[in-house]
Motif scaffolding. Structure first.
Motif, short mmCIF file in Angstrom:
data_model
loop_
_atom_site.label_atom_id
_atom_site.label_comp_id
_atom_site.label_asym_id
_atom_site.label_seq_id
_atom_site.Cartn_x
_atom_site.Cartn_y
_atom_site.Cartn_z
N THR A 101 1.81 -4.56 1.21
CA THR A 101 0.78 -4.76 0.54
C THR A 101 -0.13 -5.75 0.27
N ALA A 102 0.87 -6.53 -0.15
CA ALA A 102 -0.15 -7.97 -0.26
C ALA A 102 0.05 -8.28 1.89
N LEU A 103 0.55 -8.76 2.33
CA LEU A 103 0.96 -9.09 3.98
C LEU A 103 0.10 -8.32 4.19
N GLN A 104 -1.20 -6.64 4.28
CA GLN A 104 -1.90 -6.43 4.57
C GLN A 104 -2.72 -7.10 4.31
N ALA A 105 -2.95 -7.43 2.92
CA ALA A 105 -4.52 -8.09 2.19
C ALA A 105 -4.36 -9.84 3.52
N MET A 106 -3.17 -10.51 3.70
CA MET A 106 -3.56 -11.45 4.68
C MET A 106 -3.80 -11.27 6.57
N LEU A 107 -2.73 -10.06 6.96
CA LEU A 107 -2.70 -9.87 8.08
C LEU A 107 -3.79 -8.88 9.15
N GLY A 108 -3.80 -7.45 8.21
CA GLY A 108 -5.10 -5.62 8.12
C GLY A 108 -3.72 -5.20 8.88
N GLY A 109 -3.69 -4.38 9.85
CA GLY A 109 -2.27 -3.75 9.98
C GLY A 109 -2.71 -2.60 9.15
N VAL A 110 -2.35 -1.35 9.41
CA VAL A 110 -1.86 0.39 8.52
C VAL A 110 -0.13 0.25 8.09
N THR A 111 -0.54 1.12 7.46
CA THR A 111 0.63 1.03 6.36
C THR A 111 1.52 2.44 6.56
N GLU A 112 3.09 2.67 5.85
CA GLU A 112 3.94 3.78 5.73
C GLU A 112 4.62 3.06 4.87
N SER A 113 4.27 4.41 3.74
CA SER A 113 5.65 3.92 2.55
C SER A 113 6.49 5.59 2.21
N SER A 114 7.31 5.09 1.51
CA SER A 114 7.78 6.25 0.20
C SER A 114 9.36 6.09 -0.04
N TYR A 115 9.97 6.75 -0.40
CA TYR A 115 10.98 5.85 -2.05
C TYR A 115 12.44 5.27 -1.00
N TYR A 116 13.17 4.34 -1.84
CA TYR A 116 14.08 4.24 -1.20
C TYR A 116 15.02 5.33 -2.35
N MET A 117 16.22 5.49 -1.48
CA MET A 117 17.17 6.49 -3.23
C MET A 117 18.47 6.43 -3.06
#
Length: 258
Positions: free
Chosen positions: A96-112
């Motif tokens: 999220t920190a990099l997105q704030a600087m660079l834009g783009g879209v994200t995906e996320s889920s869990y490490y397990m």
């Protein structure tokens, strides 16, 4: 401070990889497969003072990062701007920190991480995978493999790891047909990572994905290591909970315009 990794930096690079074992083991495996001399596979280290705060691996336009909270996203963003990076794989706060600087879209889920008991029993219909057959199963199972990969491109990296015993591919056979696949993608000194688990559409909803995953857990346990993985999305995490995995943080992928 972010620097290219040299031989003298390898202990710190290895220590930084341990900040997060799934992506960290990906980098350790890549380092063991390619070494430091390959211009297409590059490794970086981010320090906070003298301490290793992040390890980074850049190959094929994908930047992988294992970092703790000390890793400064600003020099990492500069590295991304200076290179043709279209995807960043890291922990969710860094993402999220990099997105704030660079834009783009994200995906996320869990490490397990696996917290269950010893997997017993035999898995007689699991076999070492034929790479071309496995690739066909992956393409039948996932649109991403149909739209993003051709066999030669996909296999070139696998060949580096398989030939050195750093990764393993398996296939599930049923009535003479290969209907599923799963792999041990990477490992470090304490864990090995399960991934590329797939079942062809006509054989889904029969528990075969869990069957493949349990086989891979057993295989990793024979190595004396802890199984880990990333769930593709949160609903899949619930399925992995049922076979003994537990969430241990969130990953993030940042997709940038090419």
């Amino acid at each position: 401070m972010l620097i290219p990794v040299t031989a003298v930096d390898l202990p710190d690079f290895t220590a930084a990889c341990a900040h997060e074992h799934v992506f960290g083991s990906r980098m350790i495996t890549a380092l063991r497969a390619y070494g430091l001399g390959n211009p297409d596979v590059r490794f970086f280290l981010c320090r906070k003072g003298r301490e290793p705060a992040a390890a980074l691996h850049l190959a094929g336009g994908v930047l992988t990062i294992a970092a703790d909270e000390r890793a400064d996203p600003a020099p990492i963003a500069d590295l991304i701007r200076a290179n043709e990076v279209h995807e960043v794989d890291t922990n969710w706060p860094q993402c999220t920190a990099l997105q704030a600087m660079l834009g783009g879209v994200t995906e996320s889920s869990y490490y397990m991480v696996y917290r269950g008991g010893l997997v017993e029993g035999t898995f007689d219909n699991m076999r070492p995978g034929d790479p071309r057959t496995v690739f066909e199963v992956l393409q039948r199972s996932h649109e991403y493999y149909r739209t993003h990969f051709v066999f030669a491109q996909w296999f070139s990296d696998w060949e580096q790891r398989l030939s050195r015993g750093l990764s393993e591919i398996y296939q599930l056979e049923h009535n003479g047909e290969v209907v599923g696949t799963g792999s041990i993608l990477s490992s470090d000194d304490t864990c090995a990572v399960i991934g590329a688990v797939a079942v062809v559409p006509e054989h889904r909803h029969q528990g075969l994905g869990s069957y493949i995953s349990r086989f891979l857990v057993q295989r990793i346990q024979t190595m004396g290591k802890t199984p880990r993985l990333i769930s593709g999305y949160d609903e899949v995490a619930e399925l992995y909970r049922q076979i003994g995995f537990a969430p241990c943080g969130r990953w993030g992928e940042l997709y940038l315009n090419s």
